[in-house]
Scaffold this motif. Structure first.
Motif, PDB file in Angstrom:
ATOM      1  N   ASP A  29      46.488 139.050   4.957  1.00 25.60           N
ATOM      2  CA  ASP A  29      47.941 138.878   5.041  1.00 25.60           C
ATOM      3  C   ASP A  29      48.519 138.040   3.914  1.00 25.60           C
ATOM      4  O   ASP A  29      49.685 138.204   3.550  1.00 25.60           O
ATOM      5  CB  ASP A  29      48.319 138.252   6.391  1.00 25.60           C
ATOM      6  N   TYR A  30      47.747 137.126   3.366  1.00 26.30           N
ATOM      7  CA  TYR A  30      48.311 136.230   2.353  1.00 26.30           C
ATOM      8  C   TYR A  30      48.316 136.839   0.950  1.00 26.30           C
ATOM      9  O   TYR A  30      48.844 136.237   0.016  1.00 26.30           O
ATOM     10  CB  TYR A  30      47.569 134.886   2.350  1.00 26.30           C
ATOM     11  N   LYS A  32      49.881 139.765  -1.222  1.00 26.85           N
ATOM     12  CA  LYS A  32      51.017 140.689  -1.136  1.00 26.85           C
ATOM     13  C   LYS A  32      51.312 141.311  -2.507  1.00 26.85           C
ATOM     14  O   LYS A  32      50.902 140.800  -3.546  1.00 26.85           O
ATOM     15  CB  LYS A  32      52.277 139.949  -0.662  1.00 26.85           C
ATOM     16  N   ALA A  60      49.434 135.679  -4.265  1.00 26.10           N
ATOM     17  CA  ALA A  60      48.732 134.952  -3.195  1.00 26.10           C
ATOM     18  C   ALA A  60      49.712 133.952  -2.604  1.00 26.10           C
ATOM     19  O   ALA A  60      50.199 133.057  -3.301  1.00 26.10           O
ATOM     20  CB  ALA A  60      47.494 134.254  -3.745  1.00 26.10           C
ATOM     21  N   LEU A  61      50.008 134.101  -1.305  1.00 28.20           N
ATOM     22  CA  LEU A  61      51.054 133.309  -0.664  1.00 28.20           C
ATOM     23  C   LEU A  61      50.527 132.059   0.023  1.00 28.20           C
ATOM     24  O   LEU A  61      51.289 131.347   0.686  1.00 28.20           O
ATOM     25  CB  LEU A  61      51.811 134.158   0.358  1.00 28.20           C
ATOM     26  N   ASN A  62      49.222 131.777  -0.106  1.00 23.17           N
ATOM     27  CA  ASN A  62      48.674 130.616   0.592  1.00 23.17           C
ATOM     28  C   ASN A  62      48.883 129.309  -0.158  1.00 23.17           C
ATOM     29  O   ASN A  62      48.607 128.231   0.359  1.00 23.17           O
ATOM     30  CB  ASN A  62      47.180 130.817   0.884  1.00 23.17           C
ATOM     31  N   ASP A  64      47.288 127.935  -2.590  1.00 24.16           N
ATOM     32  CA  ASP A  64      46.078 127.173  -2.922  1.00 24.16           C
ATOM     33  C   ASP A  64      45.673 127.288  -4.389  1.00 24.16           C
ATOM     34  O   ASP A  64      44.735 126.607  -4.819  1.00 24.16           O
ATOM     35  CB  ASP A  64      44.904 127.648  -2.045  1.00 24.16           C
ATOM     36  N   GLN A 109      59.732 131.054  -0.703  1.00 27.52           N
ATOM     37  CA  GLN A 109      58.320 131.304  -0.434  1.00 27.52           C
ATOM     38  C   GLN A 109      57.501 130.926  -1.663  1.00 27.52           C
ATOM     39  O   GLN A 109      57.676 131.487  -2.742  1.00 27.52           O
ATOM     40  CB  GLN A 109      58.087 132.776  -0.095  1.00 27.52           C
ATOM     41  N   TYR A 111      54.315 131.017  -3.977  1.00 23.96           N
ATOM     42  CA  TYR A 111      53.200 131.936  -4.209  1.00 23.96           C
ATOM     43  C   TYR A 111      52.701 131.784  -5.636  1.00 23.96           C
ATOM     44  O   TYR A 111      53.381 131.230  -6.509  1.00 23.96           O
ATOM     45  CB  TYR A 111      53.606 133.387  -3.931  1.00 23.96           C
ATOM     46  N   TYR A 303      60.396 136.238  -1.507  1.00 28.80           N
ATOM     47  CA  TYR A 303      59.931 137.058  -0.398  1.00 28.80           C
ATOM     48  C   TYR A 303      60.951 137.000   0.741  1.00 28.80           C
ATOM     49  O   TYR A 303      61.526 135.950   1.020  1.00 28.80           O
ATOM     50  CB  TYR A 303      58.556 136.607   0.081  1.00 28.80           C
TER      51      TYR A 303
END
Length: 420
Positions: A29-30, A32, A60-62, A64, A109, A111, A303
């Motif tokens: 899910d992370y 996109k 990458a939406l986490n 990190d 968001q 990312y 997003y």
């Protein structure tokens, strides 16, 4: 005993290759907005000429800022591993870190946007044509996602024409593809065994028709004039929306709300299968990331939670669609059908709904039905022979004694001028 031990070792090392063709792996899910294209065309299925570039981008939406690595593998026509070793199809090395990434700028968001171009300083050249799989791994060497692409050599002329079905039962619903393959530079040896074809509608490998054999030859021309074997459902033009400005209502957006992120509520759609065909220009299921007042949409586009809604009469075609699985379908997620695209029925409002987290841009989409594991693209949208669809024909060839399947030609056609 020695033979059995060898088989056991092969099953242990390569279990995914003994249970069917290799399949693309969809991301968690992370991850996109996976954009995969050649340097010359805005397509989500890269089919590039030998020597051209291929570009992979994803978010990458986490938050990190993780490291990701890529590997490239070569495959036969049927997506079983070829026997070529890496040095035979690649100059340089893979299993390298994706070095080009940037963090988002002025977005709700957070990312990180990653971009990989092949060839590059590490992977200098892909030397042979054929099927390839690009896989992306994380720091723990866990597969995150994979995508297929093809490289071809321009050795043949591939003529593609789109006709109406000859079957009276489906004459208003199906389109068939006629193919003529010819070459002035090579001789086809035993073409019924050595020549293979793949016909792709709207860059969707899930519905592609494979391994059509030439029906007959005229000189050095291979003729394919099948009816049912090369027929596709016509489908309908894709629906679309645009939210390049998330603060104002754009095409297809009826309402906007700001919570933790922006929420865009689309106009409610209805089924189109029982209605006459209406031409509505689309981009055949594709999407484009874009935003206003930004220099670089790849890191400045935000997003948005996009809310889809669909009204389907219970009496539609005599079926109660509330008991079936309806999904949102398009190239924005590589035509994947899973829980993330499954619509939920709202009993109170008598409407199917689903929110999807999508990057700002212009999107094509449609609704499809999954009935007992079988995909029906036309159940809600309908099937019409007039629909404008794009078709690509990929020609494979393995000569006598060859060790891999070359791609020797690419043809493209559109049903915009479909004929009888």
């Amino acid at each position: 005993m020695r033979f059995n031990l060898t088989l056991l070792l092969l099953f242990t090392w390569f279990p995914q290759y003994f249970f069917g063709q290799i399949q693309e792996v969809n991301p968690p899910d992370y991850i996109k907005t996976i954009a995969f294209k050649s340097n010359t065309k805005e397509s989500q299925l890269p089919i590039l000429k030998l020597g051209e570039y291929v570009v992979l981008e994803f978010d990458a939406l986490n938050g990190d800022e993780e490291d990701y690595y890529y590997k490239i593998e070569h495959f036969n026509f049927d997506w079983t591993p070829s026997i070529l070793v890496k040095s035979e199809y690649m100059d340089g090395f893979d299993n390298q870190r994706i070095r080009n990434y940037e963090n988002s700028l002025n977005t709700y968001q957070i990312y990180s946007h990653y971009k990989l171009t092949i060839p590059n300083a590490q992977t200098k050249r892909l030397k042979v044509s054929g099927n390839y799989l690009l896989s992306v791994f994380n720091d723990d060497d866990e597969l995150v996602f994979s995508r297929k692409f093809m490289i071809y050599e321009n050795k043949t002329n591939v003529g593609v024409s789109i006709k109406r079905s000859r079957d009276v039962q489906f004459i208003d619903e199906k389109q068939r593809v006629e193919i003529v393959i010819s070459s002035n530079s090579m001789q086809f040896n035993n073409p019924k065994q050595n020549v293979k074809t793949l016909v792709v509608q709207n860059n969707n490998l899930n519905t592609a028709i494979s391994n059509l054999k030439p029906q007959y030859t005229i000189g050095n021309k291979l003729i394919f004039k099948y009816d049912t074997e090369s027929s596709f459902w016509g489908g309908n033009e894709y629906l679309y929306f645009e939210n390049k400005d998330i603060r104002a209502a754009n095409i297809g957006v009826r309402q906007i709300d700001l919570q933790d992120l922006y929420h865009n509520y689309l106009f409610t759609n209805t089924e189109r299968a029982s209605k006459p065909y209406t031409y509505n220009p689309d981009i055949n299921g594709n999407y484009l990331i874009t935003t206003i007042d930004a220099d670089d949409p790849s890191i400045e586009a935000d997003y948005v939670w996009v809310h889809f809604s669909l009204i389907v009469p219970n009496s539609f075609r005599g079926d109660d669609l509330k008991n079936k699985s309806i999904h949102i379908y398009g190239n924005f997620n590589n035509y994947a059908i899973d829980e993330s695209t499954k619509m939920i029925y709202d009993e109170y409002n008598q409407v199917f709904t689903k929110p999807l987290l999508l990057k700002q841009g212009f999107y094509n989409y449609k609704y499809v039905v999954l009935n007992n594991g079988k995909l029906d693209e036309g159940a809600i949208s309908g099937n019409f022979y007039q629909t404008e669809n794009n078709y690509k024909v990929i020609v494979y060839y393995r000569d006598l004694g060859a060790r891999y399947d070359k791609i020797i030609g690419l043809g493209e056609g559109s049903s915009v001028n479909i004929s009888n």
